[in-house]
Design a protein around this motif. Structure first.
Motif, short mmCIF file in Angstrom:
data_model
loop_
_atom_site.label_atom_id
_atom_site.label_comp_id
_atom_site.label_asym_id
_atom_site.label_seq_id
_atom_site.Cartn_x
_atom_site.Cartn_y
_atom_site.Cartn_z
N ILE A 10 0.84 -1.20 0.00
CA ILE A 10 0.00 0.00 0.00
C ILE A 10 0.88 1.25 0.00
O ILE A 10 0.60 2.22 -0.71
N LYS A 11 1.94 1.20 0.76
CA LYS A 11 2.85 2.35 0.79
C LYS A 11 3.45 2.60 -0.60
O LYS A 11 3.56 3.73 -1.05
N ALA A 12 3.82 1.51 -1.28
CA ALA A 12 4.48 1.64 -2.58
C ALA A 12 3.52 2.00 -3.69
O ALA A 12 3.94 2.42 -4.77
N ASN A 13 2.22 1.85 -3.44
CA ASN A 13 1.21 2.11 -4.49
C ASN A 13 0.04 2.90 -3.92
O ASN A 13 -1.06 2.38 -3.80
N PRO A 14 0.30 4.15 -3.57
CA PRO A 14 -0.72 4.93 -2.87
C PRO A 14 -2.02 5.00 -3.66
O PRO A 14 -2.01 5.15 -4.88
N GLY A 15 -3.12 4.83 -2.95
CA GLY A 15 -4.43 4.98 -3.57
C GLY A 15 -4.90 3.76 -4.33
O GLY A 15 -5.94 3.80 -4.99
N LEU A 16 -4.18 2.67 -4.21
CA LEU A 16 -4.63 1.47 -4.95
C LEU A 16 -5.89 0.88 -4.31
O LEU A 16 -6.18 1.11 -3.15
N ASP A 17 -6.64 0.12 -5.11
CA ASP A 17 -7.85 -0.51 -4.59
C ASP A 17 -7.53 -1.92 -4.10
O ASP A 17 -6.43 -2.43 -4.32
N GLN A 18 -8.49 -2.55 -3.44
CA GLN A 18 -8.22 -3.82 -2.76
C GLN A 18 -7.93 -4.96 -3.73
O GLN A 18 -7.11 -5.82 -3.45
N ILE A 19 -8.60 -4.96 -4.87
CA ILE A 19 -8.36 -6.03 -5.85
C ILE A 19 -6.94 -5.94 -6.40
O ILE A 19 -6.25 -6.94 -6.55
N THR A 20 -6.51 -4.73 -6.68
CA THR A 20 -5.14 -4.54 -7.17
C THR A 20 -4.14 -4.96 -6.11
O THR A 20 -3.16 -5.66 -6.40
N LEU A 21 -4.40 -4.55 -4.88
CA LEU A 21 -3.53 -4.97 -3.78
C LEU A 21 -3.46 -6.49 -3.70
O LEU A 21 -2.37 -7.07 -3.61
N ALA A 22 -4.61 -7.12 -3.75
CA ALA A 22 -4.64 -8.59 -3.69
C ALA A 22 -3.80 -9.20 -4.79
O ALA A 22 -3.02 -10.12 -4.56
N GLY A 23 -3.91 -8.66 -6.00
CA GLY A 23 -3.16 -9.19 -7.13
C GLY A 23 -1.66 -9.01 -6.96
O GLY A 23 -0.87 -9.89 -7.33
N LEU A 24 -1.26 -7.91 -6.36
CA LEU A 24 0.17 -7.61 -6.24
C LEU A 24 0.86 -8.54 -5.24
O LEU A 24 2.07 -8.74 -5.30
N TYR B 47 -3.02 -12.49 -2.85
CA TYR B 47 -3.98 -12.86 -1.81
C TYR B 47 -5.34 -13.04 -2.45
O TYR B 47 -5.67 -12.38 -3.43
N ASP B 48 -6.14 -13.85 -1.86
CA ASP B 48 -7.51 -13.97 -2.30
C ASP B 48 -8.27 -12.70 -1.95
O ASP B 48 -8.00 -12.07 -0.94
N ARG B 49 -9.24 -12.35 -2.79
CA ARG B 49 -9.95 -11.10 -2.54
C ARG B 49 -10.79 -11.17 -1.26
O ARG B 49 -11.04 -10.16 -0.62
N THR B 50 -11.19 -12.36 -0.89
CA THR B 50 -11.97 -12.46 0.35
C THR B 50 -11.07 -12.41 1.58
O THR B 50 -11.53 -12.10 2.67
N THR B 51 -9.80 -12.69 1.39
CA THR B 51 -8.86 -12.61 2.51
C THR B 51 -8.45 -11.17 2.75
O THR B 51 -8.30 -10.73 3.90
N ILE B 52 -8.30 -10.43 1.66
CA ILE B 52 -7.79 -9.07 1.77
C ILE B 52 -8.72 -8.19 2.61
O ILE B 52 -8.27 -7.29 3.31
N THR B 53 -10.00 -8.47 2.54
CA THR B 53 -10.96 -7.66 3.31
C THR B 53 -10.59 -7.65 4.79
O THR B 53 -10.48 -6.57 5.40
N GLY B 54 -10.38 -8.81 5.34
CA GLY B 54 -10.06 -8.91 6.76
C GLY B 54 -8.70 -8.32 7.09
O GLY B 54 -8.52 -7.67 8.12
N VAL B 55 -7.74 -8.54 6.20
CA VAL B 55 -6.39 -8.02 6.43
C VAL B 55 -6.43 -6.50 6.49
O VAL B 55 -5.87 -5.88 7.41
N VAL B 56 -7.12 -5.89 5.53
CA VAL B 56 -7.21 -4.43 5.51
C VAL B 56 -8.00 -3.94 6.72
O VAL B 56 -7.64 -2.94 7.35
N ASP B 57 -9.07 -4.65 7.06
CA ASP B 57 -9.81 -4.32 8.28
C ASP B 57 -8.87 -4.13 9.46
O ASP B 57 -8.95 -3.15 10.20
N ARG B 58 -7.99 -5.11 9.63
CA ARG B 58 -7.11 -5.08 10.80
C ARG B 58 -6.07 -3.97 10.71
O ARG B 58 -5.72 -3.34 11.71
N LEU B 59 -5.59 -3.71 9.48
CA LEU B 59 -4.63 -2.61 9.31
C LEU B 59 -5.30 -1.27 9.60
O LEU B 59 -4.69 -0.37 10.19
#
Lengths: 154, 154
Positions: free
Chosen positions: B45-59, B62-74
């Motif tokens: 996220i730091k290296a790609n400011p403003g990216l969306d969750q699907i893009t983050l997952a792809g980079l 991670y599965d898109r359903t996993t990323i939700t919880g990870v971002v929640d916690r962050l």
DNA sequence: TACTGATAGTCAGTATACTGATTAATATTG
DNA sequence: CAATATTAATCAGTATACTGACTATCAGTA
């Protein structure tokens, strides 16, 4: 700036992720519903009849709290029997059932093909080398996880 | 009879298990409470400011359903901000906070030392070779998991 | 523009994996 | 042999991962 691709931890996670997916796909296509973890546990129970859960956990490096659920599911599928040990009333003895034996036999080709698929980008030599290096790294780090590999107590 | 030690899948699982344990131990000793997964997400996220969750997952695969919880916690830890994208009302834009940046900076030595520890059984050359082989196997299997690695869409 | 398909994100459900606590039973030792 | 320590198993709680379904939105096309 260090890339994810230079992080052994990230590569480990990614390779494992693929390994699990390939395993589930191959085994599922063969008509079975067994996870890698359940498979390893089942095979180990077969090879060590009557072993207790802690020993099982040690032989495949699972956490003792994880093994409970794994065995639960194997029992529920009718592949394993769990009964109180006569020698130690704290312990539960595990035994593979005929159904479990049958499943293990029929599932083997799918498991082997999964192992091949997850190495398909590598030559045979490279695959061997990868396994050697993993074994070596794992041996050095064995005590660093909560669930180290353990031999059967003599 | 094929041993667990001849199964790349089992070795993958075991190496990953150790890698996670080492990461958590090092980072914990440094006084932080961040998982490997959260760390990778935060750094990306730091290296790609403003990216969306699907893009983050792809980079980071991670599965898109996993990323939700990870971002929640962050977000809950105050390390990341999540807000609706002005361009696409389905998407959420992610931005690292100052606190997140600070954490990332302070945690780096622990992360690097963790990477070294998980390879401590190998020579520098062997460590490099292990990473090369993992990268190669992963590249060949990238599409086999539900969460393949993806580039940023141009 | 209305229809169709694709996409971003979330949710419920299941399975691994761990931390730390607890219970019951066994082993050890003063 | 009584007190202590250890061990086998489980439980509650949290965090990855995935499957499959669903909503809201966007994009392409007839």
């Amino acid at each position: 700036m260090k890339d994810n691709n230079d992080m052994p931890g990230h590569l480990a996670r990614r390779f494992q992720q693929i390994a699990v997916a390939v395993f589930l796909a191959e085994v599922g296509e063969a008509g079975f519903d067994l996870t890698p973890v359940q498979y390893a546990a089942l095979a180990t129970i077969k090879a060590n009849p009557g072993l207790d859960q802690i020993t099982l956990a040690g032989l495949i490096a699972y956490d003792r709290t994880t093994i409970t659920g794994v065995v639960d599911r194997l029992v529920q599928k009718g592949l394993v029997e769990r009964r109180a040990s006569p020698r130690d009333r704290r312990a539960r003895e595990l035994e593979i059932t005929d159904e479990g034996r049958r499943t293990l036999r029929k599932i083997t080709p799918a498991v082997e093909s999964a192992q091949a698929i997850m190495l398909r980008g590598l030559s045979a030599k490279e695959g061997e080398e990868l396994m050697r290096l993993l074994r070596k790294a794992i041996a050095a780090g064995n005590e660093l996880s909560r669930a180290p590999l353990r031999d059967i107590k003599a």
